[in-house]
Design a protein around this motif. Structure first.
Motif, PDB file in Angstrom:
ATOM      1  N   ARG A 153     -91.031  -3.047  33.171  1.00 51.22           N
ATOM      2  CA  ARG A 153     -89.717  -2.777  32.587  1.00 51.22           C
ATOM      3  C   ARG A 153     -89.844  -1.587  31.641  1.00 51.22           C
ATOM      4  NH1 ARG A 153     -85.203  -4.789  34.563  1.00 51.22           N
ATOM      5  NH2 ARG A 153     -84.344  -5.537  32.624  1.00 51.22           N
ATOM      6  N   VAL A 154     -88.885  -0.684  31.720  1.00 53.75           N
ATOM      7  CA  VAL A 154     -88.886   0.526  30.894  1.00 53.75           C
ATOM      8  C   VAL A 154     -87.486   0.770  30.351  1.00 53.75           C
ATOM      9  CG1 VAL A 154     -90.816   1.648  32.076  1.00 53.75           C
ATOM     10  CG2 VAL A 154     -88.484   1.975  32.929  1.00 53.75           C
ATOM     11  N   ARG A 155     -87.422   1.698  29.409  1.00 51.02           N
ATOM     12  CA  ARG A 155     -86.139   2.115  28.833  1.00 51.02           C
ATOM     13  C   ARG A 155     -85.829   3.519  29.312  1.00 51.02           C
ATOM     14  NH1 ARG A 155     -86.312   2.293  22.782  1.00 51.02           N
ATOM     15  NH2 ARG A 155     -88.185   3.467  23.216  1.00 51.02           N
ATOM     16  N   LEU A 161     -83.629   6.591  28.101  1.00 46.87           N
ATOM     17  CA  LEU A 161     -82.902   7.102  26.943  1.00 46.87           C
ATOM     18  C   LEU A 161     -82.159   8.358  27.383  1.00 46.87           C
ATOM     19  CD1 LEU A 161     -85.765   6.808  24.301  1.00 46.87           C
ATOM     20  CD2 LEU A 161     -83.990   5.146  24.827  1.00 46.87           C
ATOM     21  N   THR A 221     -89.285   5.667  28.690  1.00 50.93           N
ATOM     22  CA  THR A 221     -90.270   5.229  27.698  1.00 50.93           C
ATOM     23  C   THR A 221     -90.519   3.726  27.862  1.00 50.93           C
ATOM     24  OG1 THR A 221     -88.666   4.658  25.983  1.00 50.93           O
ATOM     25  CG2 THR A 221     -89.449   6.937  26.030  1.00 50.93           C
ATOM     26  N   HIS A 222     -91.535   3.268  27.199  1.00 45.85           N
ATOM     27  CA  HIS A 222     -91.826   1.819  27.186  1.00 45.85           C
ATOM     28  C   HIS A 222     -91.097   1.154  26.038  1.00 45.85           C
ATOM     29  CE1 HIS A 222     -95.264   3.065  29.703  1.00 45.85           C
ATOM     30  NE2 HIS A 222     -94.960   1.958  30.311  1.00 45.85           N
ATOM     31  N   VAL A 241     -79.098   3.710  25.834  1.00 46.60           N
ATOM     32  CA  VAL A 241     -80.326   3.060  26.298  1.00 46.60           C
ATOM     33  C   VAL A 241     -79.975   2.121  27.448  1.00 46.60           C
ATOM     34  CG1 VAL A 241     -82.268   1.581  25.656  1.00 46.60           C
ATOM     35  CG2 VAL A 241     -81.298   3.167  23.963  1.00 46.60           C
ATOM     36  N   ARG A 242     -80.689   2.289  28.556  1.00 45.04           N
ATOM     37  CA  ARG A 242     -80.564   1.374  29.690  1.00 45.04           C
ATOM     38  C   ARG A 242     -81.948   0.828  30.006  1.00 45.04           C
ATOM     39  NH1 ARG A 242     -78.119   5.448  33.850  1.00 45.04           N
ATOM     40  NH2 ARG A 242     -79.442   6.795  32.626  1.00 45.04           N
ATOM     41  N   ILE A 243     -81.990  -0.412  30.458  1.00 48.12           N
ATOM     42  CA  ILE A 243     -83.255  -1.031  30.837  1.00 48.12           C
ATOM     43  C   ILE A 243     -83.351  -0.983  32.360  1.00 48.12           C
ATOM     44  CG2 ILE A 243     -84.641  -3.142  30.743  1.00 48.12           C
ATOM     45  CD1 ILE A 243     -84.180  -1.794  28.019  1.00 48.12           C
ATOM     46  N   THR A 274     -82.504  12.769  30.247  1.00 44.18           N
ATOM     47  CA  THR A 274     -82.904  11.364  30.257  1.00 44.18           C
ATOM     48  C   THR A 274     -84.414  11.317  30.236  1.00 44.18           C
ATOM     49  OG1 THR A 274     -80.958  10.702  31.504  1.00 44.18           O
ATOM     50  CG2 THR A 274     -82.813   9.194  31.564  1.00 44.18           C
TER      51      THR A 274
END
Length: 152
Positions: A138-140, A142, A151-152, A41-43, A148
């Motif tokens: 801002r989102v993630r 995955l 998502t929120h 997971v990256r922001i 990849t």
């Protein structure tokens, strides 16, 4: 002869329907193989969002199914050589129509989401347009090493 043609038609239709099954490109839908697998997971921050069309490509089953249906329907017209000619024309028309139907079924709305990672790197991910993303939010991200999703 009619029983054989009906069996061929049913077999072709079943193959055609099986060819219409497509894997999702959604950020919200997981296949059973994807469930319970660890993801990185990256922001990130959304930079831009662009509408795109996702095309799954044609497998040819639409054309085959349409040709079988058109050929069968055409062969019931007239008799003798007229029936053969009508069957051929029906198969050609049915094949073209079936190919068009399959193409339309396998194209759908998507989004290309460009994000900026906290490291400053830009990434673009394309997925189904089933979730709304706006620049600045801002989102993630995955990632499982192959795919990849955003998502929120």
């Amino acid at each position: 002869m009619k029983a054989l043609m009906t069996l061929a038609l049913v077999s072709t239709m079943a193959a055609g329907l099986a060819g219409c099954v497509v894997a999702p490109n959604s950020g919200s839908i997981y296949t059973s193989r994807q469930a319970q697998n660890e993801q990185t997971v990256r922001i990130a921050t959304v930079e831009s969002v662009r509408e795109v069309r996702i095309d799954k490509g044609n497998s040819g089953t639409g054309a085959l199914t349409g040709a079988a249906l058109g050929g069968l329907a055409g062969s019931t017209v007239g008799g003798g050589n007229g029936s053969v000619a009508a069957g051929i024309l029906g198969a050609v028309a049915g094949g073209l129509a079936g190919d068009n139907v399959e193409a339309n079924m396998k194209r759908h709305a998507g989004v290309e989401i460009t994000v900026r990672l906290d490291s400053g790197e830009l990434r673009a991910i394309t997925q189904d347009a089933d979730e709304l993303f706006r620049p600045g939010e801002r989102v993630r991200l995955l990632s499982d090493g192959r795919k990849t999703r955003v998502t929120h």
